[in-house]
Enzyme design. Sequence first.
Site, PDB file in Angstrom:
ATOM      1  N   ASP A 244      -5.429  -4.983 -12.374  1.00 19.93           N
ATOM      2  CA  ASP A 244      -4.140  -4.759 -11.723  1.00 19.93           C
ATOM      3  C   ASP A 244      -3.062  -5.700 -12.239  1.00 19.93           C
ATOM      4  OD1 ASP A 244      -5.488  -2.893 -10.266  1.00 19.93           O
ATOM      5  OD2 ASP A 244      -5.232  -3.858  -8.312  1.00 19.93           O
TER       6      ASP A 244
ATOM      7  N   SER B 250       3.349   7.172   0.718  1.00 18.60           N
ATOM      8  CA  SER B 250       2.346   8.245   0.728  1.00 18.60           C
ATOM      9  C   SER B 250       1.526   8.281  -0.551  1.00 18.60           C
ATOM     10  CB  SER B 250       3.031   9.608   0.913  1.00 18.60           C
ATOM     11  OG  SER B 250       3.725   9.991  -0.265  1.00 18.60           O
TER      12      SER B 250
ATOM     13  N   ALA C 189       2.723   0.586   3.040  1.00 17.01           N
ATOM     14  CA  ALA C 189       1.898   0.952   1.888  1.00 17.01           C
ATOM     15  C   ALA C 189       2.814   1.408   0.761  1.00 17.01           C
ATOM     16  CB  ALA C 189       0.912   2.051   2.269  1.00 17.01           C
ATOM     17  N   VAL C 190       3.681   0.496   0.330  1.00 15.84           N
ATOM     18  CA  VAL C 190       4.716   0.821  -0.655  1.00 15.84           C
ATOM     19  C   VAL C 190       4.380   0.253  -2.031  1.00 15.84           C
ATOM     20  CG1 VAL C 190       6.573   1.121   1.012  1.00 15.84           C
ATOM     21  CG2 VAL C 190       6.058  -1.176   0.152  1.00 15.84           C
ATOM     22  N   GLY C 191       3.093   0.175  -2.317  1.00 20.21           N
ATOM     23  CA  GLY C 191       2.667  -0.282  -3.630  1.00 20.21           C
ATOM     24  C   GLY C 191       2.166  -1.708  -3.624  1.00 20.21           C
TER      25      GLY C 191
ATOM     26  N   HIS D  55     -25.612  27.146  -9.667  1.00 17.90           N
ATOM     27  CA  HIS D  55     -25.221  27.921  -8.493  1.00 17.90           C
ATOM     28  C   HIS D  55     -26.251  27.724  -7.393  1.00 17.90           C
ATOM     29  CE1 HIS D  55     -23.696  31.313  -6.134  1.00 17.90           C
ATOM     30  NE2 HIS D  55     -24.970  31.653  -5.956  1.00 17.90           N
TER      31      HIS D  55
ATOM     32  N   GLU E 108       7.981   9.035   3.128  1.00 17.48           N
ATOM     33  CA  GLU E 108       7.929   8.873   1.661  1.00 17.48           C
ATOM     34  C   GLU E 108       9.329   9.009   1.089  1.00 17.48           C
ATOM     35  OE1 GLU E 108       7.519   8.268  -1.985  1.00 17.48           O
ATOM     36  OE2 GLU E 108       5.642   8.109  -0.834  1.00 17.48           O
TER      37      GLU E 108
ATOM     38  N   HIS F 188     -13.360 -14.342  -2.060  1.00 17.90           N
ATOM     39  CA  HIS F 188     -14.560 -13.518  -1.965  1.00 17.90           C
ATOM     40  C   HIS F 188     -14.989 -13.031  -3.342  1.00 17.90           C
ATOM     41  CE1 HIS F 188     -12.912 -12.986   2.183  1.00 17.90           C
ATOM     42  NE2 HIS F 188     -14.190 -13.036   2.508  1.00 17.90           N
TER      43      HIS F 188
END
Length: 479
Positions: free
Chosen positions: A325, A195, A283-285, A458, A217, A37
């Site tokens: 990456d 995590s 989801a460990v890297g 503000h 974790e 892709h």
Amino acid sequence: MAAPYDVIIIGSGPGGYVAAIRAAQLGLKVAVVEKTHLGGICLNWGCIPTKALLRSAEVYHYMDHAKDYGLSVEKFSADMSAITKRSRGVAAQLNQGVTGLLKKNKVDVIWGVAEIASPGKVVVKPAPEEAYGKPNPAPKNALGAGEYEAKNIIIATGARPRALPGIEPDKKLILTYFEAMIPETLPKTLLVMGSGAIGIEFASFYRTMGSEVTVVEVLPQILPVEDEEIAAHARKRFEKQGIKILTGAKVTKVVKADYSVTATIETADGKSQEISAEKLISAVGVVGNIEGLGLEKLGVKTDRGCVVIDGVGKTNVPGIWAIGDVAGPPMLAHKAEHEGVIAVEAIAGLHPHFMDKAKIPGCTYCNPQIASVGLTEKKAKEAGYDVRVGKFPFIGNGKAIALGEPEGLVKTVFDKKTGQLLGAHLVGAEVTELIQGFVISMNLETTEQELINTVFPHPTLSETMHESVLSAYGRAIHI
């Protein structure tokens, strides 16, 4: 053999396609090799489609809490198929956008699988007929398999999910982010292993939509790269939402049944327990995509699954560069984009600045959002700084209260001696949009006095940033 290019870029993710466009702007003849892709993982299976999912969860959350805003919503429900369809549509739109940008800038697209035969030569084999379970047609007017020459080759192949031995994803019960972002139905129970940003974002999405979620974790705190105080604040919020969190714990074994998994989890004190869930997200890297490129035979130096580069993206082999990456942490799309620009400008004979990784912001788009840049308080002290720390809670900000988002915290870390802003750490509503103010301040080497003298509009959430700076110097107004 095709006419030689100035630059061939292997991979069309955020690093690759941005590098290609910048090269074209500088008058270089450039091509991008892609096998699946255009836009890479980020646009198609990462950053963008997950934000679409999280947006749906956010809207669902507000519908569920409509009465808090004086509104009444009856009989609302979630259609996971429609949510996924919207997310995929967003990804497809961005994919087409990248296709158009490359065409506009006269960047050649070579469709296939690349290998570097030697410095200056890339051999491209046919792309797979299918990708992620669907047909994988080449973009219109794309070039195909063959041998291509280039004065410079940039490796921008990205990364893939890391798999732990014995807990390898099977795409059915044990999922990576690929499968986790295209759910056909909502699992009643979910176990998330890891995590970091990816794990926490999926935990937040599925919990908001109604799943019972447990996060495991191995380190003592969730969101390990974040400031301890910010991570602790986020953890309290997650647990208040009903997410179960186990830290200092690891999954040692997973047994699969027909429609569920049972994980054995060991804690730091040696105790163990079993947790069953319909799905497990690993989801460990991630690990860099360095295989199949011919790097070993070329002598390109790698370290822990990533290509080793200098400050402008050069490898140890002349004419071969790497970005994103695959070139190591932090593994973030915006880091990849910036590295791509730096590498191309160096190739073009300009004198780009080196990447300063200490000034790269990190964002996690869960509820609440988390964003940070620079040194944590602990890291600053370990580096030998005598620090001033400022903190300001969202409850002291009028806009946050008006939005119904009074829980949050902005923390700033300054060098007491010089007034240098060393780091900024935020948790709360829309902090991923606020962090860039601190990033700019750090890049401009703004002092505490200049920040104190800056007028913030503000009512805005950005006033929490100003108050945090004031707090570091004993001058906070609204707390």
